[in-house]
Design an enzyme around this catalytic site. Structure first.
Site, PDB file in Angstrom:
ATOM      1  N   SER B 162     -15.435  53.506 -52.771  1.00  0.00           N
ATOM      2  CA  SER B 162     -16.217  52.450 -53.426  1.00  0.00           C
ATOM      3  C   SER B 162     -15.572  52.097 -54.774  1.00  0.00           C
ATOM      4  CB  SER B 162     -17.658  52.918 -53.583  1.00  0.00           C
ATOM      5  OG  SER B 162     -18.508  51.850 -53.914  1.00  0.00           O
ATOM      6  N   ASP B 328     -20.146  49.379 -42.743  1.00  0.00           N
ATOM      7  CA  ASP B 328     -20.222  49.147 -44.185  1.00  0.00           C
ATOM      8  C   ASP B 328     -20.262  47.640 -44.428  1.00  0.00           C
ATOM      9  OD1 ASP B 328     -19.869  48.925 -46.928  1.00  0.00           O
ATOM     10  OD2 ASP B 328     -18.157  50.281 -47.018  1.00  0.00           O
ATOM     11  N   HIS B 361     -22.159  51.940 -46.054  1.00  0.00           N
ATOM     12  CA  HIS B 361     -21.209  52.192 -47.147  1.00  0.00           C
ATOM     13  C   HIS B 361     -21.207  53.662 -47.556  1.00  0.00           C
ATOM     14  CE1 HIS B 361     -18.737  51.304 -50.585  1.00  0.00           C
ATOM     15  NE2 HIS B 361     -19.643  51.736 -51.426  1.00  0.00           N
TER      16      HIS B 361
END
Lengths: 389, 389
Positions: B162, B328, B361
């Site tokens: 991320s 995601d 995610h």
């Protein structure tokens, strides 16, 4: 157009002078799913076109979460065109030269129908959180009472998108003999966990605003505008597709070509969202937002029928047309397919159209020629089948 | 574990006693993208394993938005295990018996590195919004200064998911000769309009809380806990897939089989989100949340290189492994593919793995054997290529 808190309060508690209002007295309570008999109560509505002699040409439009009865006339609060003028009007798919069109503000709403901002006769003060929690079935019951009063035995067609589509499905399930044709668009037979989650964040944003005052803001002369604006901003993202946001805004800076290194609305998307939030609070009551989102969360048509969605439609003579949009991630096509499969299992008449669009959930409100063509074809064929010239 | 406002304040302004801290004096400012020379400043970090004699086995882990330096030890604030103990530790893909692992709190953070809760030497009070806006490049510059101080010329590997993956990309672009291998996971080379939009809603939720006090809450003895909790709730939805939410919670009611017709946390998903919000505000500083989300929004690696992402990696000798997850939707596989295409165009060495997962995610933080296998294989092969036994 900017409304002061007072004008919203006044409008919420009085009738919307630009709408028709049907009143139900103490002897005509609305029996609600929460176990409450609501009385007195009223429903504000608009009509377009003319009811024919045998009352066979009535179309009911059901509005979405933040919609209202002003489907095809300029909105008296915002001054903007009606929210579905592309779908409803002379020569439109819902042709007001051919059909008698009714659109009513939902129970729990804030545009003239009884809701949390209305006066509780027991106290003489706004209901606030003493208003009973509302369900989609309650909304449909209230519309049913209106249709009764209008002397209409059977609706030619019930149409709506998003929460409006939920009401369409509920109409078909609750009153199968009163719905000739049903057109749910971008809808679902139950609200998903993700959708409940997004609604809950919005409600928490409202309730976190100290000006919400435990719901008693009208009485205390405050308005939870900041919390409601945050709720609207978050919700608005879910109405658009990632693609639509990218196309409209991308990473474009606001009035500048470089970042300001600040927390101003640097990106166009930020400025756009802030505007969506600010303009929403001018036209919508915060407690209504809580109640109407809650109604959507509770909606689960199969659960009302022993867990079987097909059973909800068993023996239905209604003809259905189900429409979804490819880029709608809030009410994805899979939700519409579940409806279609249940209708098939119930041996109901159903057409299904998945419209190719990159505009996300809001596509049902926008200029989508394929949606108009599908709606026109379905409605026209149904009208001919019912002998409506 | 519950922390009082005071303890968070004290912790933010003092050093995290459980972390190592590297201090930089008035003559060693951090030159920030906003044009500010920040001094003095400090960076809090953890290390695991032993640096080898030729300093060739150093791995830098970059944390995500709300992560910290406690990647593989119990977190001193929450008491929970380190956030990536599955990836980092003895016998893990990032094997601490083999590598010297460094993880530092980002600049702008609230776990011991200088951030908006730190004391501004000019005023003797917390910086609050006087802290300069931070970028991903600033975070990487700060880490670079730390690595310099540790006497490490070149990192064997930089890894992160991320926002951590954004830092990995920035490391490879800013210091190509100091990164032997790079492993960005669930990342993007720029933040999308939709992601900026979600962040902006979170920031507005914080700023709408009157206890935020224009950012000066530490000075005024308040805490914008409600606003920050709403921000976290909204963000948390984006970290999970619709499928994961459905599987974990569905429409299950909380401790009951029927609705309560109230605004209590009726559904399990509501109760879960409320818990996420409440527990987050105990461990995170609201202003840091504004700064770190802003850094992600500003990230656009191609824009730093004349609009060409390939140019960011031109001539890079770094070997890359890019990992994404099928479900995601915050940093979708298409974002990772754009990185891979740019690396290919720059003739860089790159492997790409799209992991089949329905966890959204957050999958990069969870037990994903395919991710571990890909990371292990890539890291092991790179280590052998570098002669690390």
């Amino acid at each position: 157009m900017t409304l002061s808190p007072l004008s919203l309060e006044a409008r919420s508690q009085a009738d919307d002078p630009s709408s028709l209002v049907m009143r139900f007295g103490a002897d005509e309570p609305l029996m609600m799913d929460a176990g409450i008999a609501l009385a007195p109560w009223q429903i504000a509505y608009q009509t377009y076109g003319t009811l024919n002699a045998d009352k066979s040409n009535a179309v009911l439009i059901c509005h979405a979460l933040t919609g209202d009865q002003h489907v095809a006339n300029d909105n008296p609060v915002t001054g903007k065109p009606g929210w579905w003028r592309t779908m409803v009007g002379p020569g439109r798919p819902v042709d007001t030269n051919r059909f008698f069109v009714i659109c009513a503000n939902v129970i729990g709403g804030c545009m003239g129908t009884t809701g949390p901002a209305s006066t509780d006769p027991a106290t003489g003060q706004p209901y606030a959180l003493n208003f009973p929690v509302v369900t989609i079935r309650d909304m449909v019951r209230a519309q049913g009472a209106l249709i009764d009063r209008l002397g209409i035995e059977s609706l030619f067609c019930v149409i709506g998108g998003s929460m409006g589509g939920m009401q369409v499905l509920q109409w078909a399930a609750s009153y199968p003999h009163r719905v000739f044709a049903a057109l749910p668009i971008a809808a679902a037979a139950r609200h998903s966990a993700q959708n409940i989650a997004f609604h809950e964040v919005g409600r928490q944003a409202v309730m976190a605003d100290p000006d919400w005052r435990g719901g008693r803001y009208l009485l205390e002369g405050t308005r939870p505008s900041k919390g409601l604006a945050v709720a609207r901003m978050g919700a608005h993202i879910t109405y658009l597709s990632e693609m639509a946001l990218h196309r409209k805004f991308g990473r474009n800076f606001q009035d500048r070509s470089a970042p300001t290194f600040s927390f101003d609305a640097d990106f166009q998307i930020e400025s756009y969202l802030r505007y969506q939030g600010i303009s929403f609070v001018e036209r919508f009551d915060a407690n209504s937002y809580l109640y109407v989102t809650r109604a959507m969360d509770y909606f689960d048509l199969a659960a009302e029928h022993g867990g079987s969605l097909a059973r909800a439609f068993q023996g239905s003579g209604t003809r259905f047309c189900v429409i979804s949009f490819t880029s709608d991630w809030l009410f994805p096509t899979s939700d519409s397919r579940a409806i279609v499969h249940a209708l098939n299992a119930a041996a109901a008449s159903v057409a299904f159209v998945e419209v190719e669009s990159d505009k996300g959930h809001d596509a049902f409100l926008l200029d989508e020629p394929e949606m108009f063509a599908a709606a026109y074809g379905f409605i026209d064929a149904a009208a001919r089948a019912r002998g409506i010239p």
